[in-house]
Design a protein around this motif. Sequence first.
Motif, PDB file in Angstrom:
ATOM      1  N   GLN A  62      -1.235  11.501   7.283  1.00 16.13           N
ATOM      2  CA  GLN A  62      -0.850  10.268   6.612  1.00 16.13           C
ATOM      3  C   GLN A  62      -1.652  10.027   5.329  1.00 16.13           C
ATOM      4  O   GLN A  62      -1.308   9.147   4.555  1.00 16.13           O
ATOM      5  N   SER A  63      -2.695  10.819   5.091  1.00 13.53           N
ATOM      6  CA  SER A  63      -3.509  10.600   3.895  1.00 13.53           C
ATOM      7  C   SER A  63      -3.594  11.874   3.053  1.00 13.53           C
ATOM      8  O   SER A  63      -2.804  12.065   2.123  1.00 13.53           O
ATOM      9  N   ASP A  64      -4.516  12.772   3.385  1.00 12.78           N
ATOM     10  CA  ASP A  64      -4.678  13.983   2.581  1.00 12.78           C
ATOM     11  C   ASP A  64      -3.401  14.821   2.523  1.00 12.78           C
ATOM     12  O   ASP A  64      -3.091  15.430   1.494  1.00 12.78           O
ATOM     13  N   TYR A  65      -2.660  14.835   3.613  1.00 17.49           N
ATOM     14  CA  TYR A  65      -1.486  15.715   3.705  1.00 17.49           C
ATOM     15  C   TYR A  65      -0.176  14.932   3.754  1.00 17.49           C
ATOM     16  O   TYR A  65       0.781  15.353   4.383  1.00 17.49           O
ATOM     17  N   ILE A  66      -0.119  13.816   3.033  1.00 22.07           N
ATOM     18  CA  ILE A  66       1.118  13.028   2.979  1.00 22.07           C
ATOM     19  C   ILE A  66       2.215  13.801   2.254  1.00 22.07           C
ATOM     20  O   ILE A  66       3.399  13.688   2.575  1.00 22.07           O
ATOM     21  N   PHE A  67       1.840  14.629   1.283  1.00 23.51           N
ATOM     22  CA  PHE A  67       2.848  15.371   0.526  1.00 23.51           C
ATOM     23  C   PHE A  67       3.563  16.405   1.399  1.00 23.51           C
ATOM     24  O   PHE A  67       4.803  16.453   1.400  1.00 23.51           O
ATOM     25  N   PRO A  68       2.846  17.246   2.161  1.00 21.42           N
ATOM     26  CA  PRO A  68       3.560  18.138   3.088  1.00 21.42           C
ATOM     27  C   PRO A  68       4.351  17.380   4.153  1.00 21.42           C
ATOM     28  O   PRO A  68       5.405  17.861   4.591  1.00 21.42           O
ATOM     29  N   SER A  69       3.865  16.217   4.570  1.00 18.24           N
ATOM     30  CA  SER A  69       4.608  15.423   5.553  1.00 18.24           C
ATOM     31  C   SER A  69       5.967  15.019   4.997  1.00 18.24           C
ATOM     32  O   SER A  69       6.998  15.129   5.668  1.00 18.24           O
ATOM     33  N   LEU A  70       5.971  14.545   3.761  1.00 16.61           N
ATOM     34  CA  LEU A  70       7.231  14.187   3.107  1.00 16.61           C
ATOM     35  C   LEU A  70       8.083  15.426   2.874  1.00 16.61           C
ATOM     36  O   LEU A  70       9.310  15.384   3.005  1.00 16.61           O
ATOM     37  N   GLY A  71       7.435  16.548   2.540  1.00 20.55           N
ATOM     38  CA  GLY A  71       8.188  17.775   2.300  1.00 20.55           C
ATOM     39  C   GLY A  71       8.896  18.268   3.539  1.00 20.55           C
ATOM     40  O   GLY A  71      10.008  18.806   3.453  1.00 20.55           O
ATOM     41  N   GLU A  72       8.288  18.092   4.711  1.00 17.68           N
ATOM     42  CA  GLU A  72       8.929  18.538   5.942  1.00 17.68           C
ATOM     43  C   GLU A  72      10.192  17.735   6.233  1.00 17.68           C
ATOM     44  O   GLU A  72      11.199  18.303   6.679  1.00 17.68           O
ATOM     45  N   GLU A  73      10.169  16.440   5.965  1.00 22.11           N
ATOM     46  CA  GLU A  73      11.308  15.604   6.351  1.00 22.11           C
ATOM     47  C   GLU A  73      12.284  15.348   5.207  1.00 22.11           C
ATOM     48  O   GLU A  73      13.444  15.009   5.454  1.00 22.11           O
ATOM     49  N   LEU A  74      11.849  15.515   3.962  1.00 16.70           N
ATOM     50  CA  LEU A  74      12.752  15.349   2.819  1.00 16.70           C
ATOM     51  C   LEU A  74      13.126  16.675   2.174  1.00 16.70           C
ATOM     52  O   LEU A  74      14.065  16.722   1.371  1.00 16.70           O
ATOM     53  N   GLY A  75      12.403  17.726   2.496  1.00 19.43           N
ATOM     54  CA  GLY A  75      12.722  19.036   1.961  1.00 19.43           C
ATOM     55  C   GLY A  75      12.252  19.232   0.530  1.00 19.43           C
ATOM     56  O   GLY A  75      11.675  18.334  -0.102  1.00 19.43           O
ATOM     57  N   LEU A  76      12.530  20.416   0.014  1.00 20.40           N
ATOM     58  CA  LEU A  76      12.135  20.749  -1.353  1.00 20.40           C
ATOM     59  C   LEU A  76      12.820  19.842  -2.369  1.00 20.40           C
ATOM     60  O   LEU A  76      12.218  19.442  -3.371  1.00 20.40           O
ATOM     61  N   VAL A  77      14.067  19.488  -2.097  1.00 21.79           N
ATOM     62  CA  VAL A  77      14.793  18.592  -3.009  1.00 21.79           C
ATOM     63  C   VAL A  77      14.102  17.239  -3.084  1.00 21.79           C
ATOM     64  O   VAL A  77      13.932  16.660  -4.162  1.00 21.79           O
ATOM     65  N   GLY A  78      13.704  16.715  -1.931  1.00 22.34           N
ATOM     66  CA  GLY A  78      13.014  15.431  -1.915  1.00 22.34           C
ATOM     67  C   GLY A  78      11.693  15.473  -2.649  1.00 22.34           C
ATOM     68  O   GLY A  78      11.333  14.536  -3.371  1.00 22.34           O
ATOM     69  N   LEU A  79      10.941  16.572  -2.478  1.00 20.18           N
ATOM     70  CA  LEU A  79       9.665  16.692  -3.177  1.00 20.18           C
ATOM     71  C   LEU A  79       9.861  16.787  -4.682  1.00 20.18           C
ATOM     72  O   LEU A  79       9.077  16.230  -5.454  1.00 20.18           O
ATOM     73  N   PHE A  80      10.895  17.497  -5.114  1.00 15.32           N
ATOM     74  CA  PHE A  80      11.181  17.564  -6.545  1.00 15.32           C
ATOM     75  C   PHE A  80      11.496  16.174  -7.098  1.00 15.32           C
ATOM     76  O   PHE A  80      11.085  15.824  -8.215  1.00 15.32           O
ATOM     77  N   ALA A  81      12.227  15.380  -6.325  1.00 18.21           N
ATOM     78  CA  ALA A  81      12.538  14.013  -6.763  1.00 18.21           C
ATOM     79  C   ALA A  81      11.261  13.188  -6.910  1.00 18.21           C
ATOM     80  O   ALA A  81      11.088  12.439  -7.887  1.00 18.21           O
ATOM     81  N   ILE A  82      10.329  13.337  -5.956  1.00 17.07           N
ATOM     82  CA  ILE A  82       9.066  12.601  -6.026  1.00 17.07           C
ATOM     83  C   ILE A  82       8.252  13.066  -7.229  1.00 17.07           C
ATOM     84  O   ILE A  82       7.680  12.243  -7.970  1.00 17.07           O
ATOM     85  N   LEU A  83       8.200  14.377  -7.460  1.00 19.83           N
ATOM     86  CA  LEU A  83       7.466  14.891  -8.615  1.00 19.83           C
ATOM     87  C   LEU A  83       8.093  14.425  -9.921  1.00 19.83           C
ATOM     88  O   LEU A  83       7.385  14.182 -10.910  1.00 19.83           O
ATOM     89  N   CYS A  84       9.411  14.275  -9.941  1.00 22.92           N
ATOM     90  CA  CYS A  84      10.084  13.750 -11.139  1.00 22.92           C
ATOM     91  C   CYS A  84       9.673  12.300 -11.403  1.00 22.92           C
ATOM     92  O   CYS A  84       9.528  11.890 -12.564  1.00 22.92           O
ATOM     93  N   LEU A  85       9.475  11.527 -10.343  1.00 25.30           N
ATOM     94  CA  LEU A  85       8.999  10.154 -10.516  1.00 25.30           C
ATOM     95  C   LEU A  85       7.621  10.141 -11.171  1.00 25.30           C
ATOM     96  O   LEU A  85       7.366   9.360 -12.098  1.00 25.30           O
ATOM     97  N   TYR A  86       6.735  11.000 -10.685  1.00 22.41           N
ATOM     98  CA  TYR A  86       5.409  11.098 -11.307  1.00 22.41           C
ATOM     99  C   TYR A  86       5.524  11.569 -12.755  1.00 22.41           C
ATOM    100  O   TYR A  86       4.789  11.090 -13.633  1.00 22.41           O
ATOM    101  N   LEU A  87       6.436  12.504 -13.011  1.00 16.83           N
ATOM    102  CA  LEU A  87       6.608  13.024 -14.362  1.00 16.83           C
ATOM    103  C   LEU A  87       7.068  11.934 -15.318  1.00 16.83           C
ATOM    104  O   LEU A  87       6.542  11.801 -16.435  1.00 16.83           O
ATOM    105  N   VAL A  88       8.037  11.134 -14.879  1.00 20.85           N
ATOM    106  CA  VAL A  88       8.526  10.045 -15.730  1.00 20.85           C
ATOM    107  C   VAL A  88       7.419   9.022 -15.965  1.00 20.85           C
ATOM    108  O   VAL A  88       7.231   8.531 -17.094  1.00 20.85           O
ATOM    109  N   PHE A  89       6.682   8.682 -14.919  1.00 20.41           N
ATOM    110  CA  PHE A  89       5.586   7.713 -15.053  1.00 20.41           C
ATOM    111  C   PHE A  89       4.575   8.208 -16.087  1.00 20.41           C
ATOM    112  O   PHE A  89       4.176   7.465 -16.992  1.00 20.41           O
ATOM    113  N   THR A  90       4.161   9.463 -15.964  1.00 16.22           N
ATOM    114  CA  THR A  90       3.181  10.014 -16.891  1.00 16.22           C
ATOM    115  C   THR A  90       3.731  10.090 -18.306  1.00 16.22           C
ATOM    116  O   THR A  90       3.032   9.766 -19.281  1.00 16.22           O
ATOM    117  N   ALA A  91       4.992  10.505 -18.423  1.00 15.22           N
ATOM    118  CA  ALA A  91       5.605  10.620 -19.745  1.00 15.22           C
ATOM    119  C   ALA A  91       5.676   9.263 -20.442  1.00 15.22           C
ATOM    120  O   ALA A  91       5.417   9.166 -21.655  1.00 15.22           O
TER     121      ALA A  91
END
Length: 457
Positions: free
Chosen positions: A345-374
Motif C-alpha cells: 500500500q506504500s512502497d509498492y503501490i505502483f505494482p499493486s495498481l499494475g496488477e489490477e489495472l494492467g500495463l494500460v492502466g499504468l500507462f494512463a497513470i504515467l500520462c497523468l504525471y507527464l501532463v502534470f509535470t509538463a
Amino acid sequence: MTAADTQIQKALRRVRRPQPLRNRELLLLLFALALSAGAVVLVQFGAVGELQPGIFVGLGIVGFLTLALHVVLRIRASQADPFLVPIATLLTGLGIAMIHRIDVYNATVDAHIAAPSQIAYAGISIALAIALVWALVNYRVLFRYTYIFGLTGIVLLVLPFIPFLNGGGNAVVWINVFGFNFQPGELAKICLAIFFAGYLVRTRESLASTGRRILGFTFPRAREFGPLIVVWLISMAIIVLQRDLGTGLLIFGMFVTTLYVATGKTGWMLTGVVLAVAGAIGASFVLTYVHNRFDTWLNALDPALYDASDGGSFQLVNGIFGLAHGGLFGTGLGQGRPYLTPVSQSDYIFPSLGEELGLVGLFAILCLYLVFTARGLRIGVLGQDDFGKLLATALSFTLALQVFIMVGGVTRVIPLTGLTTPFLAAGGSSLVSNWLIVALILRISDAVRQQPRAVIG
C-alpha cells in the motif's frame, strides 16, 4: 462603503465573470471524482462482492474539499492552471481505492488498516492547499525569506535526530508528535526548493559569467557559490546519516536542475550527473545499506537473496511477479492479489495498481504525471519572473524525479530507494507536501497568465 465591502464586490464580480479555465477545471474535476468513486465501487464488488458504504463518507468530505478548492481558485486565482487540481485529485482517489483494496484483505488477517488515515490526510492536505492559495496572494513574497527557508529546510532534516521526537525505523527520517508520525523531509524539499530558487535569482549572473575557467567550464567565485554548496552539503550529510538515500537523490536532482535552469550552462547538468553516479558507486562500497540495495537490484533472482530473511529481494521480485500477473489489461480492481507483496500500500503501490489495472492502466497513470509535470514546466518557461520560473521548474521536476525513482525502483530499472509515489502511496507527510506543491504551482500559474503576452493553452 468600507474597504472590506469593496473587496467583497470585486470578488463577486470575478465570480460572475465568465471563467473558461475554471469551467474546464470543474468538468475535469467532476470526472476525476466520478472515476475515483467508481474505482472504490469496483474494488468492493471485486473483493467482497457487495457495496460497503462506510468509506464513501470520507470520500465525500475529500470531494467536497476539492470542490471548495475550485471555488477558492475562482475567487482568488481565476487564471490558475485548470489541469493540476483534477490530476492530483484523480491520482489521490486511485491511491485511496488501491489502499482500500489492500485493507479488505488486511482486515481478514488483523493487519494494519491504512485507508481511513489516508482519507484523513487527503482532507488535511487539500485544506492546507486551500489555505495556501487563499493566503498567498503574491508568491513573490517568498523571495524575501530565501535564507529563512534554507535554514528551515535544514532544521526539518535535523528534527528526526532529536531523541524525544524520533519516530523510530531503520531510516532516521520520522518524528513523532502527539502520537502521529510525520516525515519532515517531505516539507524540507519544498523549503529547499524556495531557497535554491531565491538564492540563484540573486547570484545567477555571477554564477554564469564570472569565475575561473578550467577544462571548458567556468567555475564561479566562492562568495557566490559557497552558501549554496554549504546548504546542499549539510542537507546531504544529514540525509546520509539518516540512511535516506531517496531524499538525498531527490534534493540533489532538484539542486542540479535549478542551477542549470538559472545559469543555462549544460556543464552543470553533466557535472551533476557524473557526481551522482560517482557518489552512488562510492556509497555502494562504503555504506552497507547502499551496497545491499545494489546487490538486491543486480541479483534479485538469486535464490539465496530471494530467501534472505533481512534485506533480500523477496519484495522486489514479488512486485515484478504482480506486474506480470496483471498483463496488458489487469485482473480487475479487487480481483488481484497485490497484498502478497510486503508494504504493497506504500512502497509498492505502483505494482499493486499494475496488477489490477494492467500495463494500460499504468500507462494512463504515467500520462497523468507527464501532463502534470509538463504543465508545471510550461508555467516556469513562460513566466517572466525569474523567481517564479525557477520555483515552478524546481517543484515540477522534483515531483517528476520522485516518480521516476519509485517507478524505476519497483520495476528494477534502477536500485530501489525509500520514497513514496506522489499522491498514490499511503503516507500523510508525502500527501501534504505534494498538495502544497500543487498550491504553489497554481499560484505561480495565475500570476504568469496575468502577465502581459503570457499565454498558456
